[in-house]
Scaffold this motif. Structure first.
Motif, PDB file in Angstrom:
ATOM      1  N   LEU A   1       0.835  -1.202   0.000  1.00 26.41           N
ATOM      2  CA  LEU A   1       0.000   0.000   0.000  1.00 26.41           C
ATOM      3  C   LEU A   1       0.872   1.256   0.000  1.00 26.41           C
ATOM      4  CD1 LEU A   1      -2.746  -1.100   2.547  1.00 26.41           C
ATOM      5  CD2 LEU A   1      -3.005  -0.856   0.067  1.00 26.41           C
ATOM      6  N   ARG A   2       1.969   1.210   0.737  1.00 32.52           N
ATOM      7  CA  ARG A   2       2.878   2.358   0.789  1.00 32.52           C
ATOM      8  C   ARG A   2       3.424   2.680  -0.596  1.00 32.52           C
ATOM      9  NH1 ARG A   2       5.902   5.569  -0.258  1.00 32.52           N
ATOM     10  NH2 ARG A   2       7.649   6.523   0.865  1.00 32.52           N
TER      11      ARG A   2
ATOM     12  N   PRO B   1       3.370  10.302  -6.786  1.00 36.27           N
ATOM     13  CA  PRO B   1       3.054  11.727  -6.988  1.00 36.27           C
ATOM     14  C   PRO B   1       1.778  11.957  -7.789  1.00 36.27           C
ATOM     15  CG  PRO B   1       5.393  11.339  -7.306  1.00 36.27           C
ATOM     16  CD  PRO B   1       4.754  10.001  -7.138  1.00 36.27           C
ATOM     17  N   SER B   2       1.428  11.012  -8.647  1.00 39.40           N
ATOM     18  CA  SER B   2       0.224  11.166  -9.465  1.00 39.40           C
ATOM     19  C   SER B   2      -1.036  10.673  -8.778  1.00 39.40           C
ATOM     20  CB  SER B   2       0.396  10.411 -10.788  1.00 39.40           C
ATOM     21  OG  SER B   2       0.652   9.033 -10.554  1.00 39.40           O
ATOM     22  N   GLY B   3      -0.898  10.057  -7.597  1.00 44.98           N
ATOM     23  CA  GLY B   3      -2.072   9.583  -6.884  1.00 44.98           C
ATOM     24  C   GLY B   3      -1.870   8.200  -6.297  1.00 44.98           C
TER      25      GLY B   3
END
Length: 316
Positions: free
Chosen positions: A163-164, A169-171
């Motif tokens: 998950l991390r 940066p895009s989502g």
């Protein structure tokens, strides 16, 4: 000193007596448990030296597992892969490096787990999937709790890192492959935690854990070598990948297509079709466990067929 003598079933047609059979099986089980590094580590950390000592908190054991395996994650990243050119921060090999790091942590977990897990499978007095904690020896309950905590911690830390890494940066985006692994981790964690809460079914959890982890080292070695072939082209790496592909295709296919369904049917029968199983585990929880087993087996069956085709063709 932790393993108690457990009589074997009568086998008059065999050469060995019940006493001989019991002593041989328990000697092997004792050796597997007493020589296990992870069992020794947990005993030392939680000051457990005999069955008379208080059983450590499950939460503490799980947290220790998370910390222990996270430390290994950083070890593999910064002491092994990064010095050899597997830069975890570089944009191009990022996904492959992270997958290789996760594979090395998975190998660490399964390599430490399999030996004591087999010892527990051999040493249980009834070998019933639905067996309750009250019918199991104190040493067995302690060590099964330890290994379940160790594996629960692995599932949680692996899910966390998946998950991390999904935050970019895009989502936020989770790949289809990661979604499959996250669902697998959720199903196995629910099974293990609910068996502890219910106080029964630990032996079935041990069976499923062993079948699920026994091919894990060769699986992840195959995935790591798949990346290594592109990074370190050469005859030796290609040959290692060839052998790993064959070994993975055969072992995973056999375990997931042949052995897995047989074990699943045996567990489901004991949980749902025996009065003792329904009494110990409960019909509702037994149905939930059976559905979880069926879903994992179904996904494994499809993946095993893909592996048999893809890995074999890649090796050639």
């Amino acid at each position: 000193r932790f393993v108690q003598s457990i009589p074997c079933p009568p086998t008059p047609h065999l050469k060995y007596s019940q006493r001989t059979c019991s002593s041989k099986i328990m000697a092997v089980a004792s050796m597997l448990l007493e020589s296990s590094p992870i069992i020794k580590l947990y005993r030392a950390v939680f000051l457990y030296s005999s069955p008379k000592d208080p059983v450590p908190s499950a939460y503490a054991q799980v947290l220790f597992s998370i910390a222990f395996l996270t430390a290994f994650r950083y070890f593999w990243m910064y002491c092994v892969l990064t010095p050899n050119g597997w830069d975890a921060s570089a944009p191009v090999p990022l996904a492959k490096t992270r997958e290789s790091i996760g594979g090395l942590v998975a190998c660490t977990h399964s390599s430490l787990l399999l030996m004591p897990l087999l010892g527990l499978l051999l040493s249980h007095p009834t070998k019933k999937p639905s067996a309750s904690m009250s019918s199991s020896p104190p040493f067995w309950n302690y060590h099964s709790s330890t290994l379940i905590s160790f594996t629960t911690g692995y599932m949680l830390q692996d899910a966390f890192w998946m998950l991390r890494y999904s935050f970019t940066p895009s989502g936020f985006s989770v790949s289809a492959n990661d979604t499959t692994f996250l669902l697998h981790h959720l199903a196995t964690t629910l099974y293990m935690v609910s068996s502890r809460v219910r106080g029964a079914g630990h032996y079935s959890a041990m069976i499923l854990m062993w079948l699920g982890e026994v091919t894990n080292p060769v699986h992840n070695i195959y995935l790591i070598l798949e990346h290594a072939v592109a990074k370190y082209p050469g005859e030796r790496v290609d040959l290692a990948f060839w052998y790993a592909s064959k070994a993975f295709a055969v072992s995973y296919g056999f375990l997931r297509i042949v052995v897995g369904p047989v074990a699943g049917i045996w567990i489901a029968y004991d949980l749902l079709l025996t009065s003792e199983g329904r009494k110990r585990v409960g019909l509702t929880l037994g149905v939930v466990w059976t559905v979880l087993i069926e879903e994992v087996l179904r996904g494994s069956f499809v993946y095993a067929l893909e592996v048999a085709a893809v890995a074999w063709s890649q090796a050639d």
